[in-house]
Design an enzyme around this catalytic site. Structure first.
Site, PDB file in Angstrom:
ATOM      1  CG  ASP A  94      30.171  43.009   3.923  1.00 47.15           C
ATOM      2  OD1 ASP A  94      30.266  41.765   3.905  1.00 47.15           O
ATOM      3  OD2 ASP A  94      29.110  43.608   3.649  1.00 47.15           O
ATOM      4  CG  LEU A  95      36.508  40.836  -0.241  1.00 46.31           C
ATOM      5  CD1 LEU A  95      36.581  42.164  -0.996  1.00 46.31           C
ATOM      6  CD2 LEU A  95      37.899  40.224  -0.118  1.00 46.31           C
TER       7      LEU A  95
END
Length: 242
Positions: free
Chosen positions: A167-168
């Site tokens: 989940d960048l």
């Protein structure tokens, strides 16, 4: 670093004995946290900052997102201890920290059984001093293209070491002392050997969507396509030079 393990009632705790000892079990007690963090509330997406044993620490409790999170926000299906999200993130942070990557050092993690097939979890990490997340910063001021390039180079460094961040987004990127980036929140992250080009590109695309979404939400959000070009150009140079 030596990982120690102990059980207390329904809770199983793993910790780094270079940083804390078996008394760290109390750090996961909500009453203790509330009393020792200035009364901070445990809310979804909110980390609790506190001090313990001369350390600046961050507590994160696992919360579900999406529709299901409205009904069973903090409970997950239990299969095996090593498969729990909390255990996987603790070891993921440990692995990336040992690779010399800029991530928070894991301090302790706790898995608490609710029923034989359900658990709740929490993880404690060292706080990155002098840091703010990218969302907060860009709502206040722009970053130079040089810094955007540094961020692109850093993401490439993670990818060349086969590290996948699930989940960048801007909230999971910290900038410390206005010059050094860190990645945080490795829930569902993995070391994938090898990391495919598709997975690496999905990380970068996820960040771009996050930036565009915030730009649409906040009129004063400081981000431009020129910034993005600086990031992706540096990223590609770093990937191609590996």
């Amino acid at each position: 670093m030596v990982h120690r393990l102990f059980k207390s009632g329904l809770a199983t705790v793993i910790y780094d004995d270079e940083l804390v000892d078996a008394n760290c079990g109390k750090l996961f007690q909500l009453e203790w946290l509330h009393a020792n963090s200035g009364g901070q509330k445990l809310e979804r997406g909110t980390a609790v900052m506190f001090q313990y044993g001369g350390l600046e620490l961050v507590f994160k409790q696992y919360h579900r997102g999406g529709l299901i999170g409205r009904w069973i926000a903090k409970t997950y299906r239990y299969c095996r201890l090593k498969n729990t999200r909390v255990w996987r993130e603790f070891h993921m942070l440990d692995a990336t920290h040992k690779l010399g990557l800029p991530v928070p050092r894991p301090v302790a993690a706790c898995c608490t059984g609710i029923t034989p097939i359900a658990y709740r979890g929490a993880v404690i990490t060292e706080r990155v001093p002098g840091s703010k997340n990218l969302t907060e910063i860009l709502c206040e001021q722009p970053l130079s293209n040089e810094l955007w390039g540094k961020l692109g180079t850093l993401i490439a460094r993670f990818h060349t070491l086969n590290v996948f961040h699930a989940d960048l987004n801007t909230s999971n990127i910290l900038l410390a002392d206005k010059e050094k980036f860190y990645l945080v929140d490795f829930d569902k992250g993995e070391v994938r050997t090898p990391l495919s080009r598709k997975d690496a590109e999905s990380n970068v695309a996820r960040l771009h969507r996050s930036l565009n979404k915030l730009q649409g939400r906040h009129p004063a959000f400081c981000f431009s396509e020129d910034n993005w070009q600086a990031l992706t150009s540096a990223y590609q140079r770093a990937i191609n030079s590996d």
